[in-house]
Scaffold this motif. Sequence first.
Motif, PDB file in Angstrom:
ATOM      1  N   ASP A  51      23.698  56.304   2.630  1.00  0.00           N
ATOM      2  CA  ASP A  51      24.916  57.126   2.676  1.00  0.00           C
ATOM      3  C   ASP A  51      25.755  56.837   3.911  1.00  0.00           C
ATOM      4  O   ASP A  51      26.760  57.512   4.145  1.00  0.00           O
ATOM      5  CB  ASP A  51      24.554  58.615   2.609  1.00  0.00           C
ATOM      6  CG  ASP A  51      23.766  59.084   3.837  1.00  0.00           C
ATOM      7  OD1 ASP A  51      23.489  58.263   4.738  1.00  0.00           O
ATOM      8  OD2 ASP A  51      23.430  60.280   3.897  1.00  0.00           O
ATOM      9  N   GLY A  52      25.352  55.838   4.709  1.00  0.00           N
ATOM     10  CA  GLY A  52      26.177  55.436   5.839  1.00  0.00           C
ATOM     11  C   GLY A  52      25.816  56.115   7.140  1.00  0.00           C
ATOM     12  O   GLY A  52      26.371  55.786   8.183  1.00  0.00           O
ATOM     13  N   THR A  53      24.886  57.071   7.117  1.00  0.00           N
ATOM     14  CA  THR A  53      24.493  57.725   8.374  1.00  0.00           C
ATOM     15  C   THR A  53      23.509  56.843   9.142  1.00  0.00           C
ATOM     16  O   THR A  53      22.791  56.029   8.568  1.00  0.00           O
ATOM     17  CB  THR A  53      23.855  59.105   8.118  1.00  0.00           C
ATOM     18  OG1 THR A  53      22.726  58.929   7.263  1.00  0.00           O
ATOM     19  CG2 THR A  53      24.848  60.053   7.462  1.00  0.00           C
ATOM     20  N   LEU A  54      23.514  57.009  10.448  1.00  0.00           N
ATOM     21  CA  LEU A  54      22.690  56.213  11.357  1.00  0.00           C
ATOM     22  C   LEU A  54      21.889  57.158  12.245  1.00  0.00           C
ATOM     23  O   LEU A  54      22.420  58.160  12.708  1.00  0.00           O
ATOM     24  CB  LEU A  54      23.581  55.376  12.278  1.00  0.00           C
ATOM     25  CG  LEU A  54      24.593  54.423  11.654  1.00  0.00           C
ATOM     26  CD1 LEU A  54      25.563  53.922  12.722  1.00  0.00           C
ATOM     27  CD2 LEU A  54      23.885  53.252  11.006  1.00  0.00           C
ATOM     28  N   THR A  55      20.641  56.819  12.513  1.00  0.00           N
ATOM     29  CA  THR A  55      19.854  57.571  13.494  1.00  0.00           C
ATOM     30  C   THR A  55      19.118  56.598  14.399  1.00  0.00           C
ATOM     31  O   THR A  55      18.461  55.665  13.927  1.00  0.00           O
ATOM     32  CB  THR A  55      18.814  58.474  12.796  1.00  0.00           C
ATOM     33  OG1 THR A  55      19.476  59.259  11.813  1.00  0.00           O
ATOM     34  CG2 THR A  55      18.136  59.395  13.809  1.00  0.00           C
ATOM     35  N   SER A  56      19.252  56.813  15.690  1.00  0.00           N
ATOM     36  CA  SER A  56      18.582  55.989  16.680  1.00  0.00           C
ATOM     37  C   SER A  56      17.069  56.208  16.598  1.00  0.00           C
ATOM     38  O   SER A  56      16.603  57.340  16.466  1.00  0.00           O
ATOM     39  CB  SER A  56      19.122  56.395  18.058  1.00  0.00           C
ATOM     40  OG  SER A  56      18.361  55.826  19.070  1.00  0.00           O
ATOM     41  N   ILE A  57      16.293  55.118  16.652  1.00  0.00           N
ATOM     42  CA  ILE A  57      14.828  55.231  16.624  1.00  0.00           C
ATOM     43  C   ILE A  57      14.219  54.352  17.718  1.00  0.00           C
ATOM     44  O   ILE A  57      14.896  53.487  18.281  1.00  0.00           O
ATOM     45  CB  ILE A  57      14.236  54.801  15.259  1.00  0.00           C
ATOM     46  CG1 ILE A  57      14.591  53.332  14.954  1.00  0.00           C
ATOM     47  CG2 ILE A  57      14.691  55.711  14.138  1.00  0.00           C
ATOM     48  CD1 ILE A  57      13.818  52.732  13.791  1.00  0.00           C
ATOM     49  N   GLU A  58      12.937  54.581  17.991  1.00  0.00           N
ATOM     50  CA  GLU A  58      12.222  53.663  18.881  1.00  0.00           C
ATOM     51  C   GLU A  58      12.062  52.320  18.182  1.00  0.00           C
ATOM     52  O   GLU A  58      11.904  52.258  16.960  1.00  0.00           O
ATOM     53  CB  GLU A  58      10.845  54.229  19.237  1.00  0.00           C
ATOM     54  CG  GLU A  58      10.934  55.273  20.325  1.00  0.00           C
ATOM     55  CD  GLU A  58       9.553  55.670  20.852  1.00  0.00           C
ATOM     56  OE1 GLU A  58       8.646  54.818  20.842  1.00  0.00           O
ATOM     57  OE2 GLU A  58       9.416  56.834  21.267  1.00  0.00           O
ATOM     58  N   ILE A  59      12.086  51.268  18.961  1.00  0.00           N
ATOM     59  CA  ILE A  59      11.917  49.942  18.376  1.00  0.00           C
ATOM     60  C   ILE A  59      10.520  49.844  17.774  1.00  0.00           C
ATOM     61  O   ILE A  59       9.530  50.080  18.480  1.00  0.00           O
ATOM     62  CB  ILE A  59      12.100  48.852  19.448  1.00  0.00           C
ATOM     63  CG1 ILE A  59      13.492  48.971  20.085  1.00  0.00           C
ATOM     64  CG2 ILE A  59      11.901  47.466  18.849  1.00  0.00           C
ATOM     65  CD1 ILE A  59      13.720  48.044  21.267  1.00  0.00           C
ATOM     66  N   PRO A  60      10.404  49.548  16.470  1.00  0.00           N
ATOM     67  CA  PRO A  60       9.083  49.467  15.840  1.00  0.00           C
ATOM     68  C   PRO A  60       8.211  48.409  16.527  1.00  0.00           C
ATOM     69  O   PRO A  60       8.703  47.374  16.987  1.00  0.00           O
ATOM     70  CB  PRO A  60       9.405  49.054  14.396  1.00  0.00           C
ATOM     71  CG  PRO A  60      10.817  49.491  14.170  1.00  0.00           C
ATOM     72  CD  PRO A  60      11.493  49.324  15.502  1.00  0.00           C
ATOM     73  N   GLN A  61       6.910  48.689  16.553  1.00  0.00           N
ATOM     74  CA  GLN A  61       5.985  47.822  17.280  1.00  0.00           C
ATOM     75  C   GLN A  61       6.014  46.386  16.743  1.00  0.00           C
ATOM     76  O   GLN A  61       5.929  45.424  17.519  1.00  0.00           O
ATOM     77  CB  GLN A  61       4.569  48.407  17.201  1.00  0.00           C
ATOM     78  CG  GLN A  61       3.584  47.754  18.158  1.00  0.00           C
ATOM     79  CD  GLN A  61       4.023  47.895  19.616  1.00  0.00           C
ATOM     80  OE1 GLN A  61       4.484  48.948  20.034  1.00  0.00           O
ATOM     81  NE2 GLN A  61       3.928  46.812  20.388  1.00  0.00           N
ATOM     82  N   GLU A  62       6.154  46.212  15.429  1.00  0.00           N
ATOM     83  CA  GLU A  62       6.094  44.857  14.860  1.00  0.00           C
ATOM     84  C   GLU A  62       7.315  44.031  15.273  1.00  0.00           C
ATOM     85  O   GLU A  62       7.249  42.800  15.300  1.00  0.00           O
ATOM     86  CB  GLU A  62       5.934  44.898  13.328  1.00  0.00           C
ATOM     87  CG  GLU A  62       7.068  45.559  12.578  1.00  0.00           C
ATOM     88  CD  GLU A  62       6.853  47.060  12.372  1.00  0.00           C
ATOM     89  OE1 GLU A  62       6.134  47.677  13.196  1.00  0.00           O
ATOM     90  OE2 GLU A  62       7.419  47.617  11.417  1.00  0.00           O
ATOM     91  N   ILE A  63       8.399  44.696  15.641  1.00  0.00           N
ATOM     92  CA  ILE A  63       9.556  43.969  16.193  1.00  0.00           C
ATOM     93  C   ILE A  63       9.301  43.726  17.692  1.00  0.00           C
ATOM     94  O   ILE A  63       9.463  42.617  18.192  1.00  0.00           O
ATOM     95  CB  ILE A  63      10.867  44.771  15.986  1.00  0.00           C
ATOM     96  CG1 ILE A  63      11.161  44.912  14.477  1.00  0.00           C
ATOM     97  CG2 ILE A  63      12.031  44.101  16.719  1.00  0.00           C
ATOM     98  CD1 ILE A  63      12.392  45.734  14.146  1.00  0.00           C
TER      99      ILE A  63
END
Lengths: 140, 140, 140, 140
Positions: free
Chosen positions: C118-130
């Motif tokens: 739907d176009g919304t964005l939420t900041s997250i912690e960088i996933p461990q696998e990245i």
Amino acid sequence: MDYFVARRRVEFSATDMAQIVHFANFYKWMEETEHAYFRSLGLSIMQKQPDGTYIGWPRVNATCHFHAPVRYDDELEIRLRVERIGFKSLTYYVEFFRDGNRLAYGRMKSACCICRPDGTLTSIEIPQEIRDKIHEMPVP
Amino acid sequence: MDYFVARRRVEFSATDMAQIVHFANFYKWMEETEHAYFRSLGLSIMQKQPDGTYIGWPRVNATCHFHAPVRYDDELEIRLRVERIGFKSLTYYVEFFRDGNRLAYGRMKSACCICRPDGTLTSIEIPQEIRDKIHEMPVP
Amino acid sequence: MDYFVARRRVEFSATDMAQIVHFANFYKWMEETEHAYFRSLGLSIMQKQPDGTYIGWPRVNATCHFHAPVRYDDELEIRLRVERIGFKSLTYYVEFFRDGNRLAYGRMKSACCICRPDGTLTSIEIPQEIRDKIHEMPVP
Amino acid sequence: MDYFVARRRVEFSATDMAQIVHFANFYKWMEETEHAYFRSLGLSIMQKQPDGTYIGWPRVNATCHFHAPVRYDDELEIRLRVERIGFKSLTYYVEFFRDGNRLAYGRMKSACCICRPDGTLTSIEIPQEIRDKIHEMPVP
């Protein structure tokens, strides 16, 4: 040569909110393929002359037909043919493929011009040394 | 004048597949606001001189900070301040608002240059007749 | 790895009437280099998740300093370093070279986000696998 | 209505090193005029539906003919006509004028589509509530 080939990967900035490539990019890519073709012949589409002018190739017209969406990170094969060598212009036929499927195709006509430092343009006959390097390629 | 204001509606082609404005557009909009500001003063950012050169304003640097996404059809109010008038450059402070909320802000430094027909550029002092029209505006 | 390298030739459409590259293109090229870097690690900057969302990397800020004009057909070497790996963001340091001369450099900070359909964005912690694939590279 | 009119001033970033507008911009301007036309009817070219999909209008094809160069700061009058209302598409005829002189003209065909959150597109018949607001305008 049946056709000239350029390859490119679709960059993120070419997409729009419909999640597909914005159509204006296809015209840029037609142009970039024309430029790569000139480069492959040892020519430049902005060829500096001794008198400070350039021989350039502004557009007369350009058309493109879109069959299927193109997306971020797609690897495109772009095939360019010189469809017609006129006295003062070149007409190209350009096709866009991904994995062997044609996604779009178009035509672009460019006029040979003197581009002066003051920004004025005058249409000229294609110089012989350029004409010698270019050959028409049959369009299927 | 506290600040110069430009308004613009976000065009579809400025969006990307994340459904928000692609960030490179903010730099274009900073520039367009600078140009509108010059125009409001009766100036041009490509001012032709009698000798065929231009006085232009290439970038020295530009930075932008993004607080919240901007979307297609949003109506933006862009506020520009001349933060500093240097000998040879201008530094702008630019803010982007939608409905009173600040979505982004940045700075842009432009150098006054002679742009010659052959494409060479030389940095010059800002001519007095331009300097007379421009005033610093306090940044909050 | 000291730095990640991308190369590109400057296309005609990146120039402006001052006969140099329009500055907004440098931000696009910083981004394209970030994307090429992710691709080199087997990652994508729009990584589709099983639930239909994407993990994306919108900009927090970006800055660029311009030392010398860049022109049509120039071959650029673009060097990217991960300057800082934060909890929720990556900061890049990017330099543009032609024939060994640095023409421009900048920094770009990208936030790891969930991008929803739907176009919304939420900041997250960088996933461990990245995080496991990315390493900081000292900035000189 | 004989035709729909939009006006715009040519921004600096639309120019190229030949000191004229880069031709890809005309396609963007055709699109922006289509969008302004939709807006004038109380419609949007990305119309959100209750189910989270959009009704959008990707391009089927677009062509443009260029008669005379357009330059920075030119004030353009862009005239758009709906040339044909099909079952599933609209064809526009668009002309670009400066001071009463026609500089370019083209056609653009847009297909009415459902744009889903996952990025897929399906062509649909133009909904009646949109069709009711649009009328063909004779092309001279």
